[in-house]
Design a protein around this motif. Structure first.
Motif, PDB file in Angstrom:
ATOM      1  N   GLY A 196      -3.739  -0.829  -8.106  1.00  0.00           N
ATOM      2  CA  GLY A 196      -3.816   0.600  -8.387  1.00  0.00           C
ATOM      3  C   GLY A 196      -5.107   1.237  -7.911  1.00  0.00           C
ATOM      4  O   GLY A 196      -5.370   2.401  -8.172  1.00  0.00           O
ATOM      5  N   GLU A 208       0.847  -1.191   0.000  1.00  0.00           N
ATOM      6  CA  GLU A 208       0.000   0.000   0.000  1.00  0.00           C
ATOM      7  C   GLU A 208       0.880   1.237   0.000  1.00  0.00           C
ATOM      8  O   GLU A 208       1.994   1.221   0.519  1.00  0.00           O
ATOM      9  N   LYS A 209       0.375   2.305  -0.599  1.00  0.00           N
ATOM     10  CA  LYS A 209       1.070   3.587  -0.542  1.00  0.00           C
ATOM     11  C   LYS A 209       0.041   4.685  -0.333  1.00  0.00           C
ATOM     12  O   LYS A 209      -1.124   4.544  -0.706  1.00  0.00           O
ATOM     13  N   GLN A 264      -0.874  -1.180  -4.320  1.00  0.00           N
ATOM     14  CA  GLN A 264       0.179  -1.114  -5.327  1.00  0.00           C
ATOM     15  C   GLN A 264       0.072  -2.216  -6.383  1.00  0.00           C
ATOM     16  O   GLN A 264       0.707  -2.124  -7.422  1.00  0.00           O
TER      17      GLN A 264
END
Length: 96
Positions: free
Chosen positions: A74, A30-31, A71
């Protein structure tokens, strides 16, 4: 990688017609990122007869919030509406 059943010494494909299958379990990374939207605001001040009461007001509103992105896919994985940051006339407003 979380786990797998792939042999540590590797695999030899030396047997015809034998399909070798292995499972590999991965964890999605995850970001954090920003999501931003902008809308135009237009207000017409008019009397009942259609004559302008005041000059037309025009403004651009920007909405910005922090989102969590998967990630691998998306996709945004945060629920909508959890945190909202709005810029109105140069002032940031935060809603949690």
């Amino acid at each position: 990688m979380v786990s797998d059943d792939y042999p540590q010494n590797g695999v030899f494909y030396d047997q015809d017609k034998l399909i070798k299958m292995y499972e590999v379990h991965l964890k999605h990374g995850e970001k954090m990122d920003f999501e931003q939207r902008a809308v135009k605001e237009v207000i017409y001040y008019q009397y009942d007869n259609g004559q302008l009461a005041k000059p037309t007001y025009k403004n651009k509103l920007s909405f910005r919030r922090i989102v969590k992105i998967d990630q691998v896919t998306g996709q945004n994985i945060m629920e909508y509406g959890k945190r909202l940051t709005v810029l109105i006339l140069g002032v940031w407003f935060h809603q949690s």
